[in-house]
Motif scaffolding. Structure first.
Motif, mmCIF file in Angstrom:
data_model
loop_
_atom_site.group_PDB
_atom_site.id
_atom_site.type_symbol
_atom_site.label_atom_id
_atom_site.label_comp_id
_atom_site.label_asym_id
_atom_site.label_seq_id
_atom_site.Cartn_x
_atom_site.Cartn_y
_atom_site.Cartn_z
ATOM 1 N N PHE A 34 41.487 40.840 43.814
ATOM 2 C CA PHE A 34 42.230 39.588 43.656
ATOM 3 C C PHE A 34 41.293 38.474 43.213
ATOM 4 O O PHE A 34 41.609 37.716 42.290
ATOM 5 N N LEU A 35 40.139 38.380 43.844
ATOM 6 C CA LEU A 35 39.162 37.353 43.462
ATOM 7 C C LEU A 35 38.788 37.507 41.988
ATOM 8 O O LEU A 35 38.725 36.513 41.258
ATOM 9 N N ALA A 36 38.542 38.720 41.557
ATOM 10 C CA ALA A 36 38.168 38.954 40.164
ATOM 11 C C ALA A 36 39.260 38.488 39.200
ATOM 12 O O ALA A 36 38.955 37.986 38.111
ATOM 13 N N ARG A 37 40.511 38.613 39.600
ATOM 14 C CA ARG A 37 41.631 38.207 38.736
ATOM 15 C C ARG A 37 41.856 36.700 38.707
ATOM 16 O O ARG A 37 42.257 36.157 37.678
ATOM 17 N N VAL A 38 41.659 36.009 39.830
ATOM 18 C CA VAL A 38 42.091 34.608 39.907
ATOM 19 C C VAL A 38 40.977 33.592 39.691
ATOM 20 O O VAL A 38 41.264 32.413 39.471
ATOM 21 N N ARG A 39 39.743 34.029 39.739
ATOM 22 C CA ARG A 39 38.622 33.100 39.537
ATOM 23 C C ARG A 39 38.652 32.615 38.089
ATOM 24 O O ARG A 39 38.720 33.416 37.171
ATOM 25 N N ARG A 40 38.598 31.296 37.885
ATOM 26 C CA ARG A 40 38.628 30.741 36.533
ATOM 27 C C ARG A 40 37.327 31.004 35.785
ATOM 28 O O ARG A 40 37.337 31.355 34.621
ATOM 29 N N ARG A 41 36.220 30.757 36.450
ATOM 30 C CA ARG A 41 34.900 30.953 35.838
ATOM 31 C C ARG A 41 34.085 31.852 36.750
ATOM 32 O O ARG A 41 34.189 31.747 37.969
ATOM 33 N N PRO A 42 33.236 32.706 36.193
ATOM 34 C CA PRO A 42 32.435 33.594 37.035
ATOM 35 C C PRO A 42 31.597 32.871 38.090
ATOM 36 O O PRO A 42 31.431 33.382 39.191
ATOM 37 N N ALA A 43 31.087 31.694 37.763
ATOM 38 C CA ALA A 43 30.202 30.978 38.693
ATOM 39 C C ALA A 43 30.947 30.070 39.661
ATOM 40 O O ALA A 43 30.317 29.304 40.396
ATOM 41 N N ASP A 44 32.271 30.135 39.703
ATOM 42 C CA ASP A 44 33.022 29.299 40.645
ATOM 43 C C ASP A 44 32.568 29.521 42.086
ATOM 44 O O ASP A 44 32.211 30.637 42.468
ATOM 45 N N GLN A 45 32.611 28.462 42.846
ATOM 46 C CA GLN A 45 32.451 28.563 44.292
ATOM 47 C C GLN A 45 33.750 29.149 44.837
ATOM 48 O O GLN A 45 34.823 28.937 44.268
ATOM 49 N N VAL A 46 33.662 29.894 45.923
ATOM 50 C CA VAL A 46 34.843 30.537 46.489
ATOM 51 C C VAL A 46 34.982 30.129 47.950
ATOM 52 O O VAL A 46 34.002 30.169 48.703
ATOM 53 N N VAL A 47 36.174 29.717 48.331
ATOM 54 C CA VAL A 47 36.494 29.451 49.728
ATOM 55 C C VAL A 47 37.526 30.484 50.152
ATOM 56 O O VAL A 47 38.578 30.623 49.510
ATOM 57 N N LEU A 48 37.203 31.241 51.188
ATOM 58 C CA LEU A 48 38.128 32.220 51.748
ATOM 59 C C LEU A 48 38.777 31.594 52.980
ATOM 60 O O LEU A 48 38.150 31.483 54.031
ATOM 61 N N ASP A 49 40.001 31.140 52.819
ATOM 62 C CA ASP A 49 40.743 30.517 53.918
ATOM 63 C C ASP A 49 41.295 31.625 54.806
ATOM 64 O O ASP A 49 42.245 32.322 54.449
ATOM 65 N N LEU A 50 40.683 31.791 55.988
ATOM 66 C CA LEU A 50 41.057 32.858 56.909
ATOM 67 C C LEU A 50 41.950 32.371 58.052
ATOM 68 O O LEU A 50 42.150 33.079 59.036
ATOM 69 N N THR A 51 42.509 31.187 57.911
ATOM 70 C CA THR A 51 43.349 30.591 58.952
ATOM 71 C C THR A 51 44.475 31.520 59.374
ATOM 72 O O THR A 51 44.794 31.606 60.565
ATOM 73 N N GLU A 52 45.090 32.202 58.425
ATOM 74 C CA GLU A 52 46.257 33.034 58.713
ATOM 75 C C GLU A 52 45.910 34.521 58.800
ATOM 76 O O GLU A 52 46.808 35.361 58.834
ATOM 77 N N LEU A 53 44.624 34.844 58.837
ATOM 78 C CA LEU A 53 44.208 36.236 58.983
ATOM 79 C C LEU A 53 44.281 36.598 60.464
ATOM 80 O O LEU A 53 43.579 36.026 61.292
ATOM 81 N N THR A 54 45.140 37.544 60.792
ATOM 82 C CA THR A 54 45.368 37.884 62.200
ATOM 83 C C THR A 54 44.512 39.043 62.687
ATOM 84 O O THR A 54 44.293 39.189 63.889
#
Length: 121
Positions: A34-54
């Motif tokens: 999913f990250l590979a598909r939605v990242r706009r640029r390869p060098a983008d910073q990524v935030v993994l929002d785990l608030t709803e990860l149970t």
């Protein structure tokens, strides 16, 4: 198969992925793909929002680490944020939280990611 929902939004230089449900052996490959598909640029910073990860098992942790390694290899970083009780325990018990910055809130992670994206320009 356990329930996993991945959504995203893009900010300038930052890709935010909201991880909801359970991240485990049955679906661990979905997060890096999913990250590979939605990242706009390869060098983008990524935030993994785990608030709803149970729930997260060791395979889910592996998926988070793959995202982190991939982001670093491309000149960015991946910042897990706001994990709840079960996932926090996995991060702490494995010692990953000593080597990977896990932010208490999504807002904290976004501020750091936005600053890093700004300085990369």
């Amino acid at each position: 198969m356990t329930s996993l929902t991945l959504t995203h939004h893009n900010l300038p230089g930052v890709t935010v992925i909201v991880v909801s449900g359970e991240l485990d052996i049955t679906n661990d490959t979905q997060l890096p793909a999913f990250l590979a598909r939605v990242r706009r640029r390869p060098a983008d910073q990524v935030v993994l929002d785990l608030t709803e990860l149970t729930f997260m098992d060791s395979f889910g942790l592996r998926a988070v680490l793959i995202c982190h390694a991939d982001a670093l290899a491309r000149g960015g970083d991946a910042r897990p944020a706001a994990p709840q009780h079960g996932p926090v325990q996995v991060l702490a018990v494995t010692g990953v939280d000593a080597h990977l910055t896990v932010h208490d809130t999504v807002k904290q992670a976004l501020l750091v990611a936005m600053a890093a994206a700004e300085s990369a320009i």
